[in-house]
Design a protein around this motif. Structure first.
Motif, PDB file in Angstrom:
ATOM      1  N   GLU A  97      42.607  44.318  44.257  1.00  0.00           N
ATOM      2  CA  GLU A  97      41.401  43.407  44.305  1.00  0.00           C
ATOM      3  C   GLU A  97      40.223  44.335  43.934  1.00  0.00           C
ATOM      4  N   ASP A 102      43.094  45.303  36.594  1.00  0.00           N
ATOM      5  CA  ASP A 102      44.188  45.121  37.366  1.00  0.00           C
ATOM      6  C   ASP A 102      45.442  44.939  36.764  1.00  0.00           C
ATOM      7  N   VAL A 123      47.264  41.418  48.781  1.00  0.00           N
ATOM      8  CA  VAL A 123      46.059  41.329  48.674  1.00  0.00           C
ATOM      9  C   VAL A 123      45.217  40.428  49.661  1.00  0.00           C
ATOM     10  N   GLU A 129      39.310  35.277  52.515  1.00  0.00           N
ATOM     11  CA  GLU A 129      38.502  35.951  51.424  1.00  0.00           C
ATOM     12  C   GLU A 129      37.289  35.058  50.997  1.00  0.00           C
ATOM     13  N   HIS A 146      35.473  44.854  46.547  1.00  0.00           N
ATOM     14  CA  HIS A 146      36.351  43.890  46.109  1.00  0.00           C
ATOM     15  C   HIS A 146      35.754  43.144  44.757  1.00  0.00           C
ATOM     16  N   ARG A 148      37.476  40.738  42.928  1.00  0.00           N
ATOM     17  CA  ARG A 148      37.951  39.176  42.530  1.00  0.00           C
ATOM     18  C   ARG A 148      38.587  38.896  43.866  1.00  0.00           C
ATOM     19  N   ILE A 149      38.896  37.640  43.939  1.00  0.00           N
ATOM     20  CA  ILE A 149      39.690  36.944  44.824  1.00  0.00           C
ATOM     21  C   ILE A 149      40.781  36.234  44.101  1.00  0.00           C
ATOM     22  N   TYR A 150      42.133  36.659  44.496  1.00  0.00           N
ATOM     23  CA  TYR A 150      43.261  36.048  43.686  1.00  0.00           C
ATOM     24  C   TYR A 150      43.680  34.783  44.388  1.00  0.00           C
TER      25      TYR A 150
END
Length: 241
Positions: A97, A102, A123, A129, A146, A148-150
């Protein structure tokens, strides 16, 4: 506090393992205790000095099985300084993240694991998140923060594309999610707020005592509020889909 379940990952004494983006070394230390040949890898040289000091202390204290080894190495996750198929297992915990490229990092970790070897990727979980991002820009808009948020589907899709097969997944650390929501609400840099100090003391007590009520509560809450998503994946052997 461990996020990866090493029984599920399949760590055995004598195996060569990589802790990619090891940070303070929590997973590297546990793998070392289990008798593995551990490489703790990170871009933070100062952090790795502390990890190396702990490795030496563990050995001196008799915490490590005979034959195990541990080393540290500074470098870039996008260009790992290891030959192909160097490791039996790779752990990449709370690192992807942080990395803009990535997918390149994923391909690198797949490159260095042996066919048939397993990879553990953790993650931040999407829902906890997302709440943190909504409450505080300072939580993630920092250097090295961070990016991004997956979602679980998105992360699995990228890891499959990199060449891994999913084996198992779970969530971890549900009791930690409210702590970070509090931190984000009152200010992530505030160490003196009474609510966060009180909750932190609760987390430390739970970590040390592990009472059954909080253990059961966390197990029940993990699927929804677990702070971390944990994926276990396998690199296929040649000719096996």
């Amino acid at each position: 506090m461990l996020t990866v379940d090493f029984t599920t990952l399949g760590i055995r004494a004598g195996q060569r393992v990589l802790d990619l983006g090891c940070g303070a070394g929590r997973h590297a230390f546990e793998m070392y205790r289990r008798g593995a040949h551990v490489v703790a890898f990170d871009q933070d040289a100062a952090e790795l000095e502390n990890v190396a000091t702990m490795f030496a202390a563990m050995d001196a204290d008799g915490q490590v099985p005979s034959g195990a080894s541990a080393s540290t190495l500074t470098g870039d996750a996008l260009d790992l300084p290891f030959p192909d198929e160097s490791f039996d297992h790779v752990v990449a915990s709370e690192i992807l993240e942080h990395i803009p490229e990535d997918e390149k990092a994923m391909h690198e970790l797949v490159r260095v694991v042996k066919p048939g070897g397993r990879v553990a990727v953790t993650v931040p979980n999407w829902l906890p998140e997302r709440v943190c991002w909504a409450l505080s820009d300072a939580y993630h808009e920092v250097e090295g923060g961070h990016v991004r948020i997956y979602t679980a589907v998105e992360l699995l899709t990228r890891l499959r594309k990199a060449g891994l097969q999913p084996v198992h997944r779970h969530h971890a650390h549900a009791l930690h999610a409210p702590y970070w929501w509090l931190k984000c609400a009152v200010g992530v840099d505030r160490e003196d707020h009474p609510l966060t100090k009180l909750y932190h003391r609760l987390l430390v007590w739970d970590l040390m005592q592990r009472p059954w009520p909080t253990r059961v509560a966390e197990q029940l809450l993990n699927p929804v509020l677990g702070k971390s998503l944990v994926l276990y994946l396998r690199k296929p052997e040649a000719g096996i889909a």
